[in-house]
Design an enzyme around this catalytic site. Structure first.
Site, PDB file in Angstrom:
ATOM      1  N   HIS A 174     -18.407  27.870 -32.606  1.00  0.00           N
ATOM      2  CA  HIS A 174     -19.493  28.182 -31.680  1.00  0.00           C
ATOM      3  C   HIS A 174     -19.782  29.679 -31.608  1.00  0.00           C
ATOM      4  O   HIS A 174     -20.921  30.081 -31.366  1.00  0.00           O
ATOM      5  CB  HIS A 174     -19.223  27.592 -30.295  1.00  0.00           C
ATOM      6  CG  HIS A 174     -19.785  26.207 -30.138  1.00  0.00           C
ATOM      7  ND1 HIS A 174     -19.172  25.114 -30.682  1.00  0.00           N
ATOM      8  CD2 HIS A 174     -20.939  25.762 -29.560  1.00  0.00           C
ATOM      9  CE1 HIS A 174     -19.914  24.041 -30.419  1.00  0.00           C
ATOM     10  NE2 HIS A 174     -20.990  24.408 -29.751  1.00  0.00           N
ATOM     11  N   HIS A 185     -29.310  23.528 -32.499  1.00  0.00           N
ATOM     12  CA  HIS A 185     -27.971  24.027 -32.151  1.00  0.00           C
ATOM     13  C   HIS A 185     -26.910  23.440 -33.088  1.00  0.00           C
ATOM     14  O   HIS A 185     -26.126  24.169 -33.683  1.00  0.00           O
ATOM     15  CB  HIS A 185     -27.699  23.654 -30.684  1.00  0.00           C
ATOM     16  CG  HIS A 185     -26.307  23.929 -30.216  1.00  0.00           C
ATOM     17  ND1 HIS A 185     -25.857  25.189 -29.929  1.00  0.00           N
ATOM     18  CD2 HIS A 185     -25.258  23.092 -30.004  1.00  0.00           C
ATOM     19  CE1 HIS A 185     -24.586  25.120 -29.535  1.00  0.00           C
ATOM     20  NE2 HIS A 185     -24.198  23.868 -29.570  1.00  0.00           N
ATOM     21  N   HIS A 220     -22.019  30.196 -34.420  1.00  0.00           N
ATOM     22  CA  HIS A 220     -23.341  29.711 -34.011  1.00  0.00           C
ATOM     23  C   HIS A 220     -24.066  30.780 -33.199  1.00  0.00           C
ATOM     24  O   HIS A 220     -25.232  31.100 -33.453  1.00  0.00           O
ATOM     25  CB  HIS A 220     -23.230  28.436 -33.176  1.00  0.00           C
ATOM     26  CG  HIS A 220     -24.467  28.178 -32.360  1.00  0.00           C
ATOM     27  ND1 HIS A 220     -24.678  28.787 -31.130  1.00  0.00           N
ATOM     28  CD2 HIS A 220     -25.572  27.450 -32.610  1.00  0.00           C
ATOM     29  CE1 HIS A 220     -25.867  28.421 -30.672  1.00  0.00           C
ATOM     30  NE2 HIS A 220     -26.425  27.609 -31.542  1.00  0.00           N
TER      31      HIS A 220
HETATM   32 ZN   LIG Z   1     -22.326  23.091 -28.884  1.00  0.00          ZN
END
Ligand SMILES: [Zn+2]
Length: 381
Positions: A257, A274, A260
């Site tokens: 994450h 996402h 990300h």
């Molecule tokens: Zn997530």
């Protein structure tokens, strides 16, 4: 806020099933007397009629506010003002991860109860007690943590199956990361998003999410392409929404994450879901861990079959564009990012190398497996 206690947190009630939306009024009546629904016009056109019918049957007043589209600080403040003006005592997000994050943040600031009705299984946002706030242009801004989870999460499986299959695919990308990150958090004895060390329960739910997805993702995607609800679809919806939701929050986030979040700092990735960006984070985390080659290969093959990106090409980047990769890596490794929950230290340069390395290897694995070559992503398309 470092602490040696272990903790697990969860929504007050989770409901999932075909036709569940017809009972929203009944469940909301236990939470308040003046609900305020927040949904964009598209979502409301799909489910508004069923919600209104159910709310009427429960003798509750009906009011819906249109969602602005981005869970930004300004949109949250605007919703707080609407809640106050409406005198609402429970605010209900209907839609995807963006409206859910905005409503959670607004419900908290307005100090009323909040409920989520996800109409897609594209993120693990619905169950958690935190929201991700973005800038108006879609860059990650901050995590906001709340003292409690949603009072209610209600998912109608048929509504989820009626949505485009690529949204379920994105949710699978988000949910596959959950076990990789919870495993890393458990190994490093790091704090989870729930504000303590992981419990066995949080870590186990993250692992269960991974197992359920490897077993059911492909048949579930096929079923949803025809808008059918099968047992595999029910399992994947639960993995994406409940297991991954509890698993990431109480099991912990790590590199996937953070990467990300780093990817959102580069304009070339804007417009991707996402879960698509998270999947690049998962693969990069496996590389950073020095995971067994067979694990990396399996992950690339499986996520290609699922329809998730596992090359830089598919997220608008190139392995020789080191400037962009450095921007991603710098944002992914800022102090406080969850990448520091990895069981070893990760520097920006490590992230650049790992990111740059996935392109060539993933292309080769896909070729050898007879899987399609990556299609370049162009932002804005
Ligand atoms: Zn997530």
């Amino acid at each position: 806020m470092s602490s040696s206690v272990r903790t697990v947190i969860s929504p007050g009630r989770y409901i999932q099933g075909k036709g569940a939306i017809h009972r929203i009024g009944e469940y909301l009546a236990r939470l308040g007397s003046t609900p305020l629904f927040v949904a964009d016009d598209l979502v409301w056109g799909l489910v508004g009629h069923d919600v209104e019918l159910s709310v009427k049957q429960a003798d509750l007043p009906m009011r819906r506010e249109a969602f602005g589209g981005v869970p930004s600080a300004a949109e949250v403040d605007r919703l707080v003002a609407v809640i106050r003006e409406a005198g609402a005592d429970v605010v209900v997000a209907v839609g995807g991860g963006s409206v859910i994050d905005a409503v959670k943040a607004a419900g908290h600031l307005a100090d009323i109860r909040w409920a989520n009705v996800p109409t897609v299984a594209s993120t693990d946002a619905p169950c958690s007690a935190l929201a991700v706030i973005y800038t108006e242009s879609g860059e990650f801004e901050e995590y906001r943590f709340f003292p409690r989870n949603p009072d209610l999460v209600l998912v109608d499986s048929q509504v989820v199956a009626n949505a485009p299959a690529h949204l379920l695919v994105a949710g699978i990308g988000d949910a596959l990361a959950t076990w990789l990150e919870a495993r890393a958090t458990a190994r490093s004895h790091s704090q989870t998003m729930a504000g303590g060390l992981p419990t066995l329960a949080g870590t186990a739910l993250a692992e269960l999410s991974w197992e359920v997805l490897w077993e059911n993702a492909l048949p579930a995607i096929a079923a949803v392409q025809d808008h059918q609800v099968t047992p595999a679809v029910e399992k994947v919806i639960e993995a994406n929404t409940l297991l991954s939701g509890l698993g990431f929050e109480s099991g912990g986030l790590a590199a996937a994450h953070a990467i990300h979040n780093g990817l959102t700092a580069v304009g070339a990735t804007h417009g991707l879901a996402h879960g698509q960006k998270v999947n690049i984070g998962s693969l990069t985390q496996l590389v950073l861990e020095g995971a067994p080659t067979s694990d990396v290969r399996d992950f690339i093959e499986f996520t290609t079959r699922v329809g998730l990106p596992n090359t830089l090409t598919e997220v608008g980047l190139r392995s020789d564009d080191l400037d962009s990769l450095r921007v991603v890596a710098d944002a992914a490794t800022v102090p406080g990012e969850t990448i520091h929950a990895m069981p070893f230290e990760v520097a920006g340069a490590d992230v650049v190398s790992a990111l740059a390395s996935i392109e060539r290897f993933a292309v080769r694995v896909r070729e050898e497996a007879g899987l399609p070559a990556p299609v370049p992503y162009v932002a804005g398309h």
